[in-house]
Structure formats: C-alpha cells, structure tokens
Design a protein around this motif. Structure first.
Motif, PDB file in Angstrom:
ATOM      1  N   LYS B 153      52.560  47.827  41.684  1.00  0.00           N
ATOM      2  CA  LYS B 153      52.936  48.102  40.289  1.00  0.00           C
ATOM      3  C   LYS B 153      51.791  47.752  39.345  1.00  0.00           C
ATOM      4  O   LYS B 153      51.620  48.384  38.319  1.00  0.00           O
ATOM      5  CB  LYS B 153      54.190  47.303  39.909  1.00  0.00           C
ATOM      6  N   ILE B 154      51.052  46.716  39.681  1.00  0.00           N
ATOM      7  CA  ILE B 154      49.887  46.345  38.875  1.00  0.00           C
ATOM      8  C   ILE B 154      48.641  46.632  39.709  1.00  0.00           C
ATOM      9  O   ILE B 154      48.545  46.174  40.838  1.00  0.00           O
ATOM     10  CB  ILE B 154      49.916  44.841  38.500  1.00  0.00           C
ATOM     11  N   SER B 155      47.728  47.450  39.162  1.00  0.00           N
ATOM     12  CA  SER B 155      46.562  47.838  39.950  1.00  0.00           C
ATOM     13  C   SER B 155      45.247  47.499  39.280  1.00  0.00           C
ATOM     14  O   SER B 155      44.188  47.814  39.799  1.00  0.00           O
ATOM     15  CB  SER B 155      46.575  49.339  40.239  1.00  0.00           C
ATOM     16  N   ASN B 156      45.315  46.886  38.077  1.00  0.00           N
ATOM     17  CA  ASN B 156      44.079  46.530  37.407  1.00  0.00           C
ATOM     18  C   ASN B 156      44.222  45.117  36.855  1.00  0.00           C
ATOM     19  O   ASN B 156      45.270  44.755  36.321  1.00  0.00           O
ATOM     20  CB  ASN B 156      43.797  47.511  36.269  1.00  0.00           C
ATOM     21  N   TRP B 157      43.138  44.341  36.990  1.00  0.00           N
ATOM     22  CA  TRP B 157      43.190  42.945  36.539  1.00  0.00           C
ATOM     23  C   TRP B 157      43.451  42.850  35.046  1.00  0.00           C
ATOM     24  O   TRP B 157      43.970  41.842  34.565  1.00  0.00           O
ATOM     25  CB  TRP B 157      41.884  42.222  36.903  1.00  0.00           C
ATOM     26  N   ILE B 158      43.110  43.923  34.292  1.00  0.00           N
ATOM     27  CA  ILE B 158      43.262  43.885  32.834  1.00  0.00           C
ATOM     28  C   ILE B 158      44.737  43.743  32.448  1.00  0.00           C
ATOM     29  O   ILE B 158      45.078  43.150  31.420  1.00  0.00           O
ATOM     30  CB  ILE B 158      42.612  45.139  32.197  1.00  0.00           C
ATOM     31  N   ASP B 159      45.649  44.264  33.301  1.00  0.00           N
ATOM     32  CA  ASP B 159      47.084  44.206  33.002  1.00  0.00           C
ATOM     33  C   ASP B 159      47.637  42.788  33.033  1.00  0.00           C
ATOM     34  O   ASP B 159      48.736  42.534  32.530  1.00  0.00           O
ATOM     35  CB  ASP B 159      47.872  45.068  34.015  1.00  0.00           C
ATOM     36  N   ILE B 160      46.927  41.887  33.670  1.00  0.00           N
ATOM     37  CA  ILE B 160      47.426  40.508  33.711  1.00  0.00           C
ATOM     38  C   ILE B 160      46.402  39.586  33.067  1.00  0.00           C
ATOM     39  O   ILE B 160      46.288  38.411  33.398  1.00  0.00           O
ATOM     40  CB  ILE B 160      47.732  40.062  35.167  1.00  0.00           C
ATOM     41  N   GLY B 161      45.649  40.145  32.110  1.00  0.00           N
ATOM     42  CA  GLY B 161      44.757  39.322  31.308  1.00  0.00           C
ATOM     43  C   GLY B 161      43.395  39.072  31.909  1.00  0.00           C
ATOM     44  O   GLY B 161      42.689  38.169  31.480  1.00  0.00           O
ATOM     45  N   GLY B 162      42.993  39.894  32.885  1.00  0.00           N
ATOM     46  CA  GLY B 162      41.681  39.691  33.481  1.00  0.00           C
ATOM     47  C   GLY B 162      40.687  40.729  32.994  1.00  0.00           C
ATOM     48  O   GLY B 162      40.870  41.347  31.934  1.00  0.00           O
ATOM     49  N   GLU B 163      39.605  40.926  33.775  1.00  0.00           N
ATOM     50  CA  GLU B 163      38.611  41.927  33.423  1.00  0.00           C
ATOM     51  C   GLU B 163      39.121  43.313  33.797  1.00  0.00           C
ATOM     52  O   GLU B 163      40.102  43.444  34.515  1.00  0.00           O
ATOM     53  CB  GLU B 163      37.309  41.627  34.191  1.00  0.00           C
ATOM     54  N   ASP B 164      38.447  44.357  33.302  1.00  0.00           N
ATOM     55  CA  ASP B 164      38.823  45.730  33.635  1.00  0.00           C
ATOM     56  C   ASP B 164      38.251  46.074  35.016  1.00  0.00           C
ATOM     57  O   ASP B 164      37.203  46.684  35.140  1.00  0.00           O
ATOM     58  CB  ASP B 164      38.283  46.695  32.568  1.00  0.00           C
ATOM     59  N   ARG B 165      38.956  45.638  36.046  1.00  0.00           N
ATOM     60  CA  ARG B 165      38.518  45.879  37.425  1.00  0.00           C
ATOM     61  C   ARG B 165      39.724  46.285  38.245  1.00  0.00           C
ATOM     62  O   ARG B 165      40.827  45.805  37.999  1.00  0.00           O
ATOM     63  CB  ARG B 165      37.965  44.593  38.048  1.00  0.00           C
TER      64      ARG B 165
END
Lengths: 298, 305
Positions: B153-165
């Motif tokens: 469901k979450i595939s990018n670190w940006i969705d949980i407050g990380g970098e756009d990776r």
C-alpha cells in the motif's frame, strides 16, 4: 600370454560398454524419478492455479508464470549479452590476434570458466549490484539485468572456446582464396570463415544457453527472487524469481510428499524439458542437411 | 555469505556436534566407571530434546552447560523445525519439544487423542528488529505502517515522512519461521481472518546475512531480522503498536517489559507435569546462569539475569 591378453581385453571392453550405457541409464532414471514425483502436482493442483501470477507456496498459491518468465528473461538477457561478445572474442582470438596474444587470451578465457558460480554471485552482490543501482538509478541492484550480466560472464568461456575451436578447423586455403580474390580481411571473416564454421558456432551458442538456464547459485544471490510478472522492458531492471532459485531455496525445508514438494519436482520437469529442447535444437541444427553451397565449401 | 547451503551446512555441523557430544559423554562415563573414581549410585538418564531450528543453538548451548553441572544427565538435541518437534512429542518419542511458535489447535487435539497432555513452558524470547540503511532519515514506524509497506500500500518513503525514494522490501524466504511470524503478526496484524499477502515485488532473500548486506548498501531498502543478527552498521527502527503508543526500540529490556511489539516467545513443550530429571533440567533453564546463555546467543531472556 595370448590368453591373458584376451581376458584383459574382454574386461576392458565390458567396462567401457558399462560406462557408455550407464549415461543412458542415469538420464533415464533421473527423468523417471522427476516424472514420478512431479506428475502428482498435476492431479493435486488445478491447471488454472499454475497459470496464475502469484507464487506463494505456504498459502497454496502455485502460479508458475512468474517463475517461467523469470528464467526466460534472465536466460534471454544473458544470451543477448554473451553471444555477440563471445563470438567477437572467438573471431578475434582465432583470426585477428597475433600469436602471442592468442597464447595469453585463450587460457585466460578458460580460467574464467573455472570460477565457481558462488564466487561470481558474491562479486555480483558486493560490487556489481550496488554499482548498477547507482548507475541506472534503480530501486535495487538485485535485478534480472544483474543476473543476466553475471550469467553471460559464466557462459562466455563455453561460447568462446567452442566457437574458437570451430573457427580453427576452417582450412587455411579458404581464407587464402578469399584474400587472393581481393576481399578484405573483414569480408573474409564475415563471409567465408564464420559461415564455414557455422555448425560449431551454433553448438557453442546452444551450450552457452544450456549453461545459463540451469545456473542456480548466482541467480539466487543476485536476482532478488521476487516473483513478479513481466511488464515491459523496464521489468528487465527489476527483481525476478527463477525456477532454479525457487527449487534451491525451498526444497531444503519442504515436507516430503506434500503438494509443495510435488510442485517443486514439477518445476524440475519443466527445467529438464527446457534443456532437452535446447539440446535437440542444437543437434538438429548441426546435423541438418547442408545446402549445396555449404557442401562445396566444406 | 549469502548461501542457502549454509542452512544445510549448519544442520550438518549441528549433527556433528550432537554426535561428538554423545561420543564424549559416552567416553567420560566409561572412563569414570572404569577408574571407579565416581561411584555413581544414580542411574544415567537421557533427555530427548527436538524441534525448532531457530532454537537449536540455544538448546545445544544449554545441554552442554547442563552436562558440566550434571554429568549423569545426557541431553540429546536435534533440530528439524517446530512442527517436527511437536509431532515427535505427540508420538511420544521425545521428552521435550522446542518450538518457536505456539502449538496449533489441531496439534493440541492430536496430542489429547494420543493420550498426551502438552504443557507449554516459555523458555526465552526473541525480538524481530525492523532495519533500514543508516542514511535513511526514518526513525520510527507504527505496526500499521510496516504492514502497509510490506503489503504494497505504501511504496515510497515520502508517504511516511522520508525522502522521495522507492521502498525496496526485503524478506526472508517462505520456509523461514521468522517469515511466517512476520506474515501473521505484522503484515496481518495478528488478525487470523485477514488474508493479506506480501507485496509481489518483495525480495525474498535466502539468509539473514543477505538482508543485512543489501540494507547496508541500499538506502531504499527495509528489512526485518532477529535481534541477534543486527549489526551496529544497520539502523534499527523504533516501532509503536499504534499511533497513540510510544515508539520503542528493540532491546532485552523492552522485550522483557513487553513494550516492544514485535517479540515472540520461544517454547518448550513437555507431556504433562515435569518429573525427575526433566523437571530439574527445566528448573535449571530458569536459573540466571542458563538465562545468561540466552542473552549471549542474541535472544532475550525471560527475566534479566
């Protein structure tokens, strides 16, 4: 004296005969065993399950498509990389390189063939995969492409040394005749020498592919083992799961006689069929009826 | 290195260790009898101990240490998996079964119908750490977020407050008990009705070391591993049960006080109430000395020794 020589001859002939037949017996026994264990899978698992897109055996998902595709992608990729480089190297060693370079190159290529696959996989994980990830800006370096490159490196020695031997057996007079007619060295190689060695070169390529499809250790270490279906060329740079890696990873812990066990053997049958098809193709190409022009050439 | 053969190799090594222990024990007792220095009034007793591969090192270490204290008691330890050990207990071929999971209802019923009364004893605990690359700015995640990451469901670190990776999910192979535990307790959040599976592009790596080495070099990766396998060059994520709860890092203390949510018990099963040498052995396992061995091997003791 005469008597004992006859005896020893008798024993030696028998031993050679047994050795010869044993190969047939072994292949037959292996195939029988595979069929015996693997065909149960067809009765236990519905065919529609096999052609589904998910492989998750502990919950009863036995989709073989991702595994089949994984093996095919890695094999095709490795072939595309290894064949041009391998044939180029073979032509260079056999036709172009000076004597001393040839004496150095040929043993070196054969040493490459002696590198254990686990060592190549180790290099792949530590050096090659991280490098590829940064170079192509991939999510992970553990991908079908990484596997292809390493497998290409593994099949290169086979392709180079067999193709080089084939080129070597083309009589000197062919080249001399071509050059005397005014053809350049390149024209001679491309239009005379390589076609004359064609059957040997096809064998080289087929044996190279055979080596690739059965390789287990390297692919298991560097392809990431994620059973994903092929979605365009980009998938080539994504992780894949091959049939060989699946068998190797799961056979150790599976309960004997379970559905999962039988399905793994069924995958073994598929692999066996693949290599059989490759060998038969190679055999057919080498032994096919030659065209008139080729008969005259050779 | 990252080799499946290592698993097979470990098994062989364990087997060799077991055999050599048995031979040594045999040699020792023979010697003492021959010399007559130790007048053994007691009968030599044997405890059969079988089960979980996760626990086989621990069980072996305990058996070796206990033999030093009680040379009369011979404990033979074999692996084979939690299921194998429990099956052996049901069939009455072992005295103690090791299991890294609880007995299933079916197994319990089988045992009862076979005249056995399985008795569950928690002998140690094991924390599963969530690990990322040290360059990843993420410090903490909730169980729900980890579940969403692994289900796709979450595939990018940006969705949980990380970098756009992109997130690269790493897991152990399906034959690992840790994989099954993670599937049931983290991905499905302990709900038996949920049939969520790992995202299809989850990388299944054949060993703990494979996961560690990929995370060390790849800032996109996330993985999980037993606490004993985590090295200082990996970043351990603090985990919270839900958004209201505190984020907790895995450690011996947080597992003991139940604040770290991804911890499992390691069990020993026996038939009925323990008696004789088995009772003495199990009592010794709870001693500070035996629980110190737990800590040394990277597991979590049931109380802090």
């Amino acid at each position: 004296m005469q008597e004992s020589q006859n005896w020893s001859e008798f024993i030696i002939t028998r031993l050679i005969k047994i050795a010869g037949y044993s190969a047939i017996v072994f292949v037959g026994a292996i195939f029988f065993f595979l069929l015996k264990e693997g065909l149960y899978a067809l009765t236990e698992v519905q065919f529609s399950t096999f052609i589904s897109d998910r492989w998750y055996p502990i919950e009863g998902y036995y989709g073989l498509l991702p595994l089949l595709e994984g093996s095919l992608i890695v094999t095709i990729g490795a072939t595309l990389i290894a064949v041009p480089i391998g044939l180029g190297t073979a032509v260079f060693i056999a036709e172009v390189a000076p004597r001393w370079a040839r004496d150095v190159l040929k043993p070196l290529v054969e040493v490459l063939g002696g590198i254990p696959s686990v060592v190549l996989g180790f290099l792949g994980i530590l050096v090659f995969a991280p490098y590829l990830r940064v170079l192509f800006n991939l999510p992970t370096g553990l991908s079908a492409f990484t596997g292809s490159v390493l497998l290409a490196a593994m099949s290169l020695p086979t392709i180079v040394s067999i193709a080089e031997d084939a080129l070597d057996t083309v009589p000197r007079s062919y080249r001399n005749a071509s050059l005397a007619l005014g053809a350049t060295e390149w024209q001679t190689i491309w239009n005379v020498t390589v076609p004359a060695a064609r059957s040997g070169i096809v064998t080289a390529v087929m044996l190279g592919i055979g080596r690739t499809i059965g390789e287990t250790m390297t692919v298991m270490m560097v392809t990431g083992n994620a059973g994903v279906l092929f979605k365009g060329v980009k998938s080539f740079f994504n992780p894949v799961r091959t049939m060989t890696a699946t068998i190797a990873a799961e056979m150790g812990e599976v309960a004997t006689g379970s559905i999962h066990y039988h399905v793994l053997f069924f995958i073994g049958i598929l692999l066996f069929m693949f290599s059989l098809a490759i060998n038969i193709t190679a055999y057919a190409v080498v032994n096919r009826k030659r065209k008139r022009s080729e008969r005259i050439l050779s | 290195m990252v080799i499946v053969d290592i698993i097979a190799l470990m098994k062989i090594i364990h087997l060799i260790i077991i055999i050599s222990i048995t031979i040594l024990l045999g040699a020792c007792t023979n010697d003492s009898q021959a010399e007559g220095t130790v007048p053994s009034s007691k009968e030599k007793s044997t405890i059969e101990n079988k089960g979980s591969d996760t626990m086989v090192n621990l069980a072996l270490a305990w058996a070796e240490e206990y033999h030093k204290i009680k040379p009369d008691v011979i404990i033979s330890v074999t692996g084979g998996g939690s299921g194998t050990g429990i099956a052996a207990l049901i069939n009455g071929t072992v005295d103690i079964a090791n299991a890294s999971r609880q007995m299933k209802d079916v197994e319990f019923e089988n045992a009862l119908s076979n005249g056995k009364n399985p008795n569950e004893i928690i002998v140690a605990r094991d924390a599963i750490a969530i690990i990322v690359n040290p360059n990843n700015p993420i410090e903490s995640l909730t169980l729900k977020q980890i579940s969403d990451i692994y289900s796709g469901k979450i595939s990018n670190w940006i969705d949980i407050g990380g970098e756009d990776r992109p997130i690269v999910r790493l897991s152990r192979e399906t034959n690992s008990g840790t994989h099954v535990y993670f599937l049931e307790e983290v991905l499905r959040l302990g709900d038996k009705e949920v049939k969520t599976l790992f995202s299809q592009d989850t990388l299944l790596l054949p060993s703990s070391e494979g996961i560690s080495s990929e995370i060390r070099i790849n800032p996109n990766a996330i993985g999980y591993d037993g606490l004993g396998y985590v090295t200082p060059d990996l970043k351990v994520i603090a985990v919270a049960k839900d958004e209201e709860a505190h984020y907790v890092l895995p450690s011996v203390e947080t597992v003991i006080n139940n604040s770290y949510p991804i911890a499992r018990d390691l069990y020993m099963y026996i038939d009925g109430e323990p008696t004789g040498v088995t009772q003495e052995y199990l009592a010794w396992i709870f001693s500070p000395e035996a629980q110190l061995i737990v800590k040394d091997l990277g597991f979590v003791p049931i109380h802090n020794p």
